[in-house]
Design a protein around this motif. Structure first.
Motif, PDB file in Angstrom:
ATOM      1  N   SER A  56       0.804  -1.227   0.000  1.00 12.76           N
ATOM      2  CA  SER A  56       0.000   0.000   0.000  1.00 12.76           C
ATOM      3  C   SER A  56       0.841   1.282   0.000  1.00 12.76           C
ATOM      4  N   ASN A  57       2.161   1.139  -0.139  1.00 16.09           N
ATOM      5  CA  ASN A  57       3.077   2.299  -0.131  1.00 16.09           C
ATOM      6  C   ASN A  57       3.002   3.092   1.177  1.00 16.09           C
ATOM      7  N   SER A  58       2.671   2.399   2.282  1.00 17.92           N
ATOM      8  CA  SER A  58       2.575   3.104   3.560  1.00 17.92           C
ATOM      9  C   SER A  58       3.725   2.775   4.514  1.00 17.92           C
TER      10      SER A  58
ATOM     11  N   GLN B 187      -1.709   9.659   3.703  1.00 16.34           N
ATOM     12  CA  GLN B 187      -1.268   8.599   4.620  1.00 16.34           C
ATOM     13  C   GLN B 187      -2.461   7.800   5.143  1.00 16.34           C
TER      14      GLN B 187
ATOM     15  N   ARG C 154      -3.704   5.478   2.410  1.00 13.69           N
ATOM     16  CA  ARG C 154      -2.826   4.325   2.200  1.00 13.69           C
ATOM     17  C   ARG C 154      -2.984   3.300   3.324  1.00 13.69           C
TER      18      ARG C 154
ATOM     19  N   THR D  10      -9.476   7.892  -4.513  1.00 11.24           N
ATOM     20  CA  THR D  10      -8.422   8.905  -4.715  1.00 11.24           C
ATOM     21  C   THR D  10      -8.974  10.309  -4.906  1.00 11.24           C
TER      22      THR D  10
ATOM     23  N   SER E   3       0.025  12.446  -3.534  1.00 12.75           N
ATOM     24  CA  SER E   3      -0.629  11.381  -2.768  1.00 12.75           C
ATOM     25  C   SER E   3      -1.417  10.470  -3.696  1.00 12.75           C
TER      26      SER E   3
ATOM     27  N   VAL F 123      -1.123   6.480  -3.970  1.00  9.60           N
ATOM     28  CA  VAL F 123      -2.316   5.682  -3.686  1.00  9.60           C
ATOM     29  C   VAL F 123      -2.727   4.877  -4.920  1.00  9.60           C
TER      30      VAL F 123
ATOM     31  N   ALA G 284      -0.576   1.961  -5.259  1.00 10.87           N
ATOM     32  CA  ALA G 284      -0.951   0.959  -4.252  1.00 10.87           C
ATOM     33  C   ALA G 284      -2.220   0.213  -4.666  1.00 10.87           C
TER      34      ALA G 284
END
Length: 608
Positions: free
Chosen positions: A483-485, A511, A514, A534, A541, A545, A548
């Motif tokens: 999730s790219n977090s 954040q 994500r 989104t 961001s 997202v 992800a």
């Protein structure tokens, strides 16, 4: 009282504590009466200075029991004074009275001790059941009810009922028994005087009941208004940013103050009526005592059928009735108030949940073939949002739903998850109607990432584990990376153990989104629903997202509700909706070539 009686079923699991409370209340009433009866020998020792030797009386049958007891009592006192002396007898009598008062107060403590477990148990069970209903109700329930009103029922109304559970036990056991035992003792001392008490008690009861007639109605208004201002408070805290941005503080302050003023007015009326209970009952009691003093004085000084020591003891007993009488009046008022609260609680407990499982529902473990939406129609109130809508979503494919606001895109997501039920038609998964599948297993097949990143005041890890409580640290890390977090989680003060604050307010919008994706990835469902995931993000961001989301949708059936059309160009099927109907569908390029509705939407966003 009907509503309050229904609530009393919550006492049943604690009947052991109720029986113990009743037992010790009986002892309390008995020792309380005996402690006043025991004053009579003391008065006899102190005030009677013309004693003479007495002959032990002979029992002549029940008809003369009163004279026998009085004569035997005098004989007993005189014999003991002659034997031990007046002061020693007085000391014994004082010791007996202190012992009786000790037993009375010990009984009172034990009665309260057991009632505490019962009251708090009722409070706990009632709140648990109410919360269970709050969680189980469909979303439609909260579009009709104020959230603050529901909170008020779980707090203020439940507290009102809890306090009244004790009032019931006092009103039906302790106080009436105290009055009964006291009246029996008074009858034994003087039947004539006691007739006066019986004349005044019904009059007192009638006056007190007249005062309490409107208490329930007033209490209901108080609790309803509490729900209103709690709703305003909840809305204020949730929308504080907008309130400040639009300088609307004074508007909301006025709304809150108006509601609070109504609460103040209703509360004053209810409390003032309730406060009448004690002074009115005491005044009526003192009038009774006054009449007794006049008539009793006649029996002692003129008629000479009653001894002075017995008369003083009798007056003490008569005054002993006042306290339980006041307590009954207060308890009666308390129960009337609680009946209003019980009504509001039962409205919630007995409200019908319109979305329920059938008997023996299908427990569906996986998704193998196709989601079929067949000729469904749905309306929120009077106007149809979807009308005769049909769509097939094969396994492993990504279907995007696009269209203007109000076209029915999010409604489809709500119907797929059974947050709402269709009015007509059916939705099937692998040929099984979703109404025949248990809600738990249906929602277990689906993961949701919504436009509003709903996070809770807890750690990052616990927010992610919502759909998989037993997930390992390795699984958490993998979901965070997809999730790219993970990049921002590892920089938090305590990593996955960092508390993210109320609604995740310690994090940025990107954040939070994500983390919502990571939560869905960790659950690992076969069907993913992305509801404008989104639309509320900035460009940077959105890129993270979107990346992800693409990783998450690989090898998964996805239903994407899209606001930004640039995010769904690779979808297998783009369904264009207008006023609840499909106007176009196909791949991105095909729809552009048609130069229809989809083409116009893309053009508008490009210009924007």
């Amino acid at each position: 009282m009907n509503y309050f009686k229904k609530i009393l079923r919550y006492v049943i699991p604690y009947k052991r504590f109720a029986y113990l409370n009743i037992f010790f209340n009986i002892l309390y009433a008995l020792f309380g009466t005996l402690s006043f009866v025991a004053l009579i020998p003391i008065f006899e020792v102190i005030f009677n200075d013309k004693r003479k030797s007495a002959v032990q009386p002979v029992y002549e049958g029940i008809s003369k029991i009163k004279d026998y007891l009085q004569d035997y009592f005098n004989y007993f006192i005189i014999e003991n004074i002659n034997k031990y002396g007046e002061f020693k007898v007085l000391m014994y009598m004082v010791a007996i009275i202190i012992s009786l008062f000790l037993l009375k107060n010990l009984s009172n403590y034990l009665a309260m001790f057991y009632s505490t477990y019962m009251r708090n148990g009722v409070l706990r069970d009632l709140r648990n059941d109410l919360y269970r209903k709050v969680v189980q109700f469909p979303l439609a329930f909260y579009s009709e009810k104020r959230k603050g009103d529901t909170i008020s029922r779980l707090s203020g109304d439940v507290d009102e009922v809890k306090n009244s559970v004790l009032s019931v036990l006092e009103m039906i056991v302790r106080e009436p028994l105290t009055i009964i035992f006291t009246l029996i003792a008074m009858l034994l001392i003087s039947a004539k005087l006691t007739l006066f008490v019986f004349l005044f008690l019904p009059i007192s009861g009638f006056i007190i009941s007249k005062i309490g007639k409107s208490l329930k109605r007033g209490s209901l208004k108080v609790q309803q208004e509490q729900g209103v201002f709690l709703s305003i408070l909840e809305e204020t805290m949730g929308g504080l940013r907008i309130i400040k941005a639009f300088h609307a503080e004074n508007i909301f302050q006025k709304k809150f103050e108006d509601s609070n003023q109504r609460f103040y007015t209703h509360s004053n009326k209810v409390m003032n009526k309730q406060n009448l209970a004690s002074p009115v009952s005491e005044l009526l009691g003192i009038i009774t005592i006054g009449v007794l003093l006049v008539f009793g004085g006649y029996l002692v000084f003129i008629d000479k059928t009653l001894e002075a020591s017995f008369f003083i003891g009798y007056i003490s007993l008569a005054y002993n009735i006042l306290t339980p009488a006041k307590a009954i009046a207060k308890a009666s008022y308390s129960i009337k108030r609680a009946d209003g609260s019980a009504q509001r609680i039962l409205e919630l407990l007995e409200a019908e949940n319109t979305i329920t499982d059938i008997e023996n529902p299908v427990q569906k473990e996986g998704f193998d073939g196709v989601i079929s939406i067949k000729n469904i129609s749905f309306k929120y109130e009077d106007q149809y949002v979807l009308k005769d809508f049909s769509l097939e979503i094969p396994k492993g494919k990504t279907v995007a739903l696009v269209g203007q606001s109000g076209s029915g895109k999010s409604t489809i997501a709500n119907l797929l998850t059974r947050f709402y039920d269709v009015n007509q038609g059916s939705i099937q998964i692998d040929g099984v109607d979703i109404k025949d599948i248990s809600k738990r297993s249906l929602r277990g097949l689906m993961g949701i990432v919504s436009q509003d990143s709903i996070l809770f005041n807890d750690t990052v890890g616990n927010n992610l584990k919502l759909g998989k409580p037993l997930a390992s640290d390795v699984e958490l890390m993998e979901a965070a990376e997809i999730s790219n977090s993970y990049e921002f989680i590892k920089d938090l003060p305590e990593g996955f153990e960092t508390n993210i604050g109320d609604s995740g307010n310690k994090l940025s919008g990107g954040q939070k989104q994500r983390l919502s994706i990571a939560r869905a990835v960790l659950k690992n469902p076969p069907i993913m629903i992305l509801d404008e995931a989104t639309s509320a993000l900035d460009t940077e961001s959105e890129r993270l997202v979107q990346d992800a989301l693409e990783k998450m949708m690989k090898n998964r059936t996805s239903i994407v509700i899209a606001h930004r059309l640039s995010t769904i160009q690779n979808a297998d099927n783009i369904v264009v909706l207008s006023k609840g109907k499909i106007v176009e569908q196909g791949k991105h390029q095909e729809l552009l070539e048609k130069k229809g509705v989809y083409y116009s939407l893309v053009e508008m966003q490009s210009l924007a």
